[in-house]
Design a protein around this motif. Structure first.
Motif, PDB file in Angstrom:
ATOM      1  N   VAL A 225      11.843  -1.813   3.428  1.00 12.97           N
ATOM      2  CA  VAL A 225      10.728  -2.362   2.657  1.00 12.97           C
ATOM      3  C   VAL A 225      10.303  -1.324   1.619  1.00 12.97           C
ATOM      4  O   VAL A 225       9.965  -0.195   1.970  1.00 12.97           O
ATOM      5  CB  VAL A 225       9.530  -2.715   3.571  1.00 12.97           C
ATOM      6  CG1 VAL A 225       8.369  -3.242   2.727  1.00 12.97           C
ATOM      7  CG2 VAL A 225       9.939  -3.739   4.617  1.00 12.97           C
ATOM      8  N   VAL A 226      10.341  -1.734   0.348  1.00  7.76           N
ATOM      9  CA  VAL A 226       9.946  -0.858  -0.763  1.00  7.76           C
ATOM     10  C   VAL A 226       8.862  -1.571  -1.561  1.00  7.76           C
ATOM     11  O   VAL A 226       9.081  -2.673  -2.074  1.00  7.76           O
ATOM     12  CB  VAL A 226      11.144  -0.521  -1.673  1.00  7.76           C
ATOM     13  CG1 VAL A 226      10.689   0.394  -2.814  1.00  7.76           C
ATOM     14  CG2 VAL A 226      12.264   0.120  -0.875  1.00  7.76           C
ATOM     15  N   VAL A 227       7.682  -0.956  -1.650  1.00 12.66           N
ATOM     16  CA  VAL A 227       6.544  -1.554  -2.351  1.00 12.66           C
ATOM     17  C   VAL A 227       6.030  -0.563  -3.382  1.00 12.66           C
ATOM     18  O   VAL A 227       5.760   0.598  -3.047  1.00 12.66           O
ATOM     19  CB  VAL A 227       5.412  -1.941  -1.370  1.00 12.66           C
ATOM     20  CG1 VAL A 227       4.232  -2.540  -2.120  1.00 12.66           C
ATOM     21  CG2 VAL A 227       5.929  -2.902  -0.318  1.00 12.66           C
ATOM     22  N   ASP A 228       5.896  -1.022  -4.631  1.00 12.13           N
ATOM     23  CA  ASP A 228       5.461  -0.141  -5.719  1.00 12.13           C
ATOM     24  C   ASP A 228       4.450  -0.871  -6.593  1.00 12.13           C
ATOM     25  O   ASP A 228       4.672  -2.031  -6.978  1.00 12.13           O
ATOM     26  CB  ASP A 228       6.665   0.299  -6.560  1.00 12.13           C
ATOM     27  CG  ASP A 228       6.259   1.219  -7.702  1.00 12.13           C
ATOM     28  OD1 ASP A 228       5.831   2.346  -7.435  1.00 12.13           O
ATOM     29  OD2 ASP A 228       6.358   0.788  -8.864  1.00 12.13           O
ATOM     30  N   SER A 229       3.349  -0.191  -6.884  1.00  9.91           N
ATOM     31  CA  SER A 229       2.308  -0.747  -7.749  1.00  9.91           C
ATOM     32  C   SER A 229       1.917   0.301  -8.783  1.00  9.91           C
ATOM     33  O   SER A 229       1.677   1.467  -8.432  1.00  9.91           O
ATOM     34  CB  SER A 229       1.091  -1.165  -6.915  1.00  9.91           C
ATOM     35  OG  SER A 229       0.068  -1.664  -7.739  1.00  9.91           O
ATOM     36  N   TRP A 230       1.852  -0.131 -10.062  1.00 13.67           N
ATOM     37  CA  TRP A 230       1.575   0.805 -11.157  1.00 13.67           C
ATOM     38  C   TRP A 230       0.702   0.134 -12.193  1.00 13.67           C
ATOM     39  O   TRP A 230       0.920  -1.029 -12.556  1.00 13.67           O
ATOM     40  CB  TRP A 230       2.893   1.248 -11.784  1.00 13.67           C
ATOM     41  CG  TRP A 230       2.765   2.211 -12.932  1.00 13.67           C
ATOM     42  CD1 TRP A 230       2.622   3.555 -12.872  1.00 13.67           C
ATOM     43  CD2 TRP A 230       2.778   1.883 -14.324  1.00 13.67           C
ATOM     44  NE1 TRP A 230       2.536   4.093 -14.140  1.00 13.67           N
ATOM     45  CE2 TRP A 230       2.636   3.079 -15.042  1.00 13.67           C
ATOM     46  CE3 TRP A 230       2.893   0.680 -15.029  1.00 13.67           C
ATOM     47  CZ2 TRP A 230       2.597   3.119 -16.438  1.00 13.67           C
ATOM     48  CZ3 TRP A 230       2.855   0.707 -16.415  1.00 13.67           C
ATOM     49  CH2 TRP A 230       2.713   1.919 -17.097  1.00 13.67           C
ATOM     50  N   SER A 231      -0.318   0.856 -12.664  1.00  7.69           N
ATOM     51  CA  SER A 231      -1.197   0.334 -13.715  1.00  7.69           C
ATOM     52  C   SER A 231      -1.536   1.444 -14.697  1.00  7.69           C
ATOM     53  O   SER A 231      -1.650   2.617 -14.319  1.00  7.69           O
ATOM     54  CB  SER A 231      -2.482  -0.257 -13.116  1.00  7.69           C
ATOM     55  OG  SER A 231      -3.234   0.742 -12.444  1.00  7.69           O
ATOM     56  N   ASP A 232      -1.711   1.058 -15.963  1.00 13.02           N
ATOM     57  CA  ASP A 232      -2.016   2.016 -17.025  1.00 13.02           C
ATOM     58  C   ASP A 232      -2.953   1.366 -18.030  1.00 13.02           C
ATOM     59  O   ASP A 232      -2.662   0.274 -18.545  1.00 13.02           O
ATOM     60  CB  ASP A 232      -0.724   2.471 -17.706  1.00 13.02           C
ATOM     61  CG  ASP A 232      -0.975   3.524 -18.770  1.00 13.02           C
ATOM     62  OD1 ASP A 232      -1.707   4.484 -18.500  1.00 13.02           O
ATOM     63  OD2 ASP A 232      -0.450   3.377 -19.893  1.00 13.02           O
ATOM     64  N   ALA A 233      -4.067   2.031 -18.309  1.00 17.02           N
ATOM     65  CA  ALA A 233      -5.048   1.534 -19.276  1.00 17.02           C
ATOM     66  C   ALA A 233      -5.328   2.631 -20.295  1.00 17.02           C
ATOM     67  O   ALA A 233      -5.659   3.761 -19.925  1.00 17.02           O
ATOM     68  CB  ALA A 233      -6.345   1.112 -18.577  1.00 17.02           C
ATOM     69  N   ASP A 234      -5.200   2.278 -21.583  1.00 19.13           N
ATOM     70  CA  ASP A 234      -5.441   3.228 -22.674  1.00 19.13           C
ATOM     71  C   ASP A 234      -6.321   2.569 -23.728  1.00 19.13           C
ATOM     72  O   ASP A 234      -6.087   1.406 -24.101  1.00 19.13           O
ATOM     73  CB  ASP A 234      -4.121   3.669 -23.329  1.00 19.13           C
ATOM     74  CG  ASP A 234      -3.197   4.368 -22.344  1.00 19.13           C
ATOM     75  OD1 ASP A 234      -3.543   5.462 -21.890  1.00 19.13           O
ATOM     76  OD2 ASP A 234      -2.131   3.800 -22.035  1.00 19.13           O
ATOM     77  N   SER A 235      -7.304   3.316 -24.202  1.00 19.55           N
ATOM     78  CA  SER A 235      -8.197   2.777 -25.231  1.00 19.55           C
ATOM     79  C   SER A 235      -8.556   3.866 -26.238  1.00 19.55           C
ATOM     80  O   SER A 235      -8.607   5.052 -25.895  1.00 19.55           O
ATOM     81  CB  SER A 235      -9.474   2.199 -24.612  1.00 19.55           C
ATOM     82  OG  SER A 235     -10.232   3.228 -23.993  1.00 19.55           O
ATOM     83  N   ALA A 236      -8.802   3.440 -27.471  1.00 23.50           N
ATOM     84  CA  ALA A 236      -9.220   4.352 -28.532  1.00 23.50           C
ATOM     85  C   ALA A 236     -10.276   3.660 -29.383  1.00 23.50           C
ATOM     86  O   ALA A 236     -10.105   2.501 -29.768  1.00 23.50           O
ATOM     87  CB  ALA A 236      -8.027   4.765 -29.394  1.00 23.50           C
ATOM     88  N   GLN A 237     -11.373   4.357 -29.633  1.00 25.27           N
ATOM     89  CA  GLN A 237     -12.442   3.855 -30.482  1.00 25.27           C
ATOM     90  C   GLN A 237     -12.712   4.856 -31.602  1.00 25.27           C
ATOM     91  O   GLN A 237     -12.876   6.052 -31.336  1.00 25.27           O
ATOM     92  CB  GLN A 237     -13.732   3.614 -29.696  1.00 25.27           C
ATOM     93  CG  GLN A 237     -13.697   2.401 -28.771  1.00 25.27           C
ATOM     94  CD  GLN A 237     -13.057   2.708 -27.446  1.00 25.27           C
ATOM     95  OE1 GLN A 237     -13.290   3.762 -26.865  1.00 25.27           O
ATOM     96  NE2 GLN A 237     -12.241   1.808 -26.946  1.00 25.27           N
ATOM     97  N   VAL A 238     -12.758   4.356 -32.822  1.00 24.04           N
ATOM     98  CA  VAL A 238     -13.000   5.204 -33.994  1.00 24.04           C
ATOM     99  C   VAL A 238     -14.101   4.577 -34.830  1.00 24.04           C
ATOM    100  O   VAL A 238     -14.009   3.403 -35.217  1.00 24.04           O
ATOM    101  CB  VAL A 238     -11.723   5.370 -34.844  1.00 24.04           C
ATOM    102  CG1 VAL A 238     -12.016   6.241 -36.061  1.00 24.04           C
ATOM    103  CG2 VAL A 238     -10.591   5.961 -34.020  1.00 24.04           C
ATOM    104  N   SER A 239     -15.153   5.355 -35.102  1.00 23.51           N
ATOM    105  CA  SER A 239     -16.250   4.917 -35.967  1.00 23.51           C
ATOM    106  C   SER A 239     -16.403   5.916 -37.099  1.00 23.51           C
ATOM    107  O   SER A 239     -16.496   7.128 -36.865  1.00 23.51           O
ATOM    108  CB  SER A 239     -17.568   4.818 -35.183  1.00 23.51           C
ATOM    109  OG  SER A 239     -17.467   3.861 -34.146  1.00 23.51           O
ATOM    110  N   VAL A 240     -16.468   5.408 -38.346  1.00 23.01           N
ATOM    111  CA  VAL A 240     -16.551   6.272 -39.526  1.00 23.01           C
ATOM    112  C   VAL A 240     -17.591   5.714 -40.473  1.00 23.01           C
ATOM    113  O   VAL A 240     -17.577   4.512 -40.786  1.00 23.01           O
ATOM    114  CB  VAL A 240     -15.192   6.385 -40.242  1.00 23.01           C
ATOM    115  CG1 VAL A 240     -15.315   7.304 -41.448  1.00 23.01           C
ATOM    116  CG2 VAL A 240     -14.119   6.879 -39.299  1.00 23.01           C
TER     117      VAL A 240
END
Length: 256
Positions: A225-240
């Motif tokens: 039994v092989v179980v794998d879980s992966w998550s990735d969250a990336d965010s960028a905010q720029v105010s000028v």
């Protein structure tokens, strides 16, 4: 994309608003065997591959342009998006009842959810000779959810025997970018400019080999039994907030 242009604004008031709202939702569901209600007998001796993929993308661009404001000007640019991707995969979903499940074959389950969003709001004024209030607002909500289950026995008094390979993979990715820009070339009167960005970015991933659920279950696993879980969250905010030449009274703020 939303674009509004005004050349010369004269008089007591000139108002301009550019607004873009985008909703994008993608949902994928894959089930190898669904038992439903009743007492089911499920046997798997051969290979089974179950794959669910969901991909959702949004792009929102808003641009407001005023050449010359000689009176009182009010303008704003707002870009907003809601992006959702959901992927669910299950090899066996027995459902309700007292079920018997025997898996001697190879089972591979994969779910993949990807959500991406880009929101850009730009407000531009060339010459402000009166009183001007303006702002650029960029808002992005992005969510990806991936769930993968090898064997879901469901409710009831179930018997599960797994002797073959059981591989379960779940991946989720969320990416968001928010950009807010206000630009004043020449300010000869009074000007207030605000650039605001906000982003909510969520990635959720769940992987389960064997789920017994409610009831008195008997679960036997002798295979790999092989179980794998992966998550990735990336965010960028720029105010000028940019002011070229200020000969009057100015105030500006940027918030990310």
């Amino acid at each position: 994309m939303q674009l509004q242009i005004q050349g010369v604004v004269k008089g007591t008031a000139g108002a301009q608003f550019a607004f873009s709202s985008t909703d994008s939702e993608a949902t994928a569901t894959a089930v190898g065997i669904a038992g439903g209600g009743g007492d089911d007998a499920i046997r798997v001796s051969g290979g089974m591959d179950v794959y669910a993929e969901s991909d959702s993308n949004t792009l929102g661009i808003v641009v407001g342009i005023q050449g010359v404001v000689e009176g009182i000007g009010i303008e704003g640019a707002v870009s907003s998006s809601n992006t959702t991707a959901t992927a669910t995969a299950a090899a066996i979903d027995a459902g309700e009842g007292d079920d018997s499940i025997d898996c001697s074959g190879s089972i591979v389950v994969e779910s993949d959810a990807d959500a991406d969003s880009v929101d850009v709001a730009v407000e531009i004024r060339g010459v402000s000779e009166g009183i001007v209030v303006g702002g650029a607002v960029s808002l992005a909500d992005t969510r990806s959810t991936a769930e993968a289950i090898g064997i879901d026995a469901g409710s009831g008094n179930d018997t599960v025997s797994q002797s073959g390979l059981l591989q379960v993979d779940s991946d989720s990715t969320s990416t968001s970018a928010s950009v807010g820009v206000t630009i004043d070339g020449v300010v000869e009167g009074g000007a207030l400019g605000v650039a605001l960005t906000h982003g909510s970015t969520v990635a959720e991933s769940t992987a389960t080999g064997v789920a017994g659920r409610d009831g008195d279950d008997t679960i036997t696993t002798s295979g790999e039994v092989v179980v794998d879980s992966w998550s990735d969250a990336d965010s960028a905010q720029v105010s000028v907030d940019i002011i070229g030449v200020a000969e009057g009274i100015t105030a500006g703020a940027s918030l990310a």
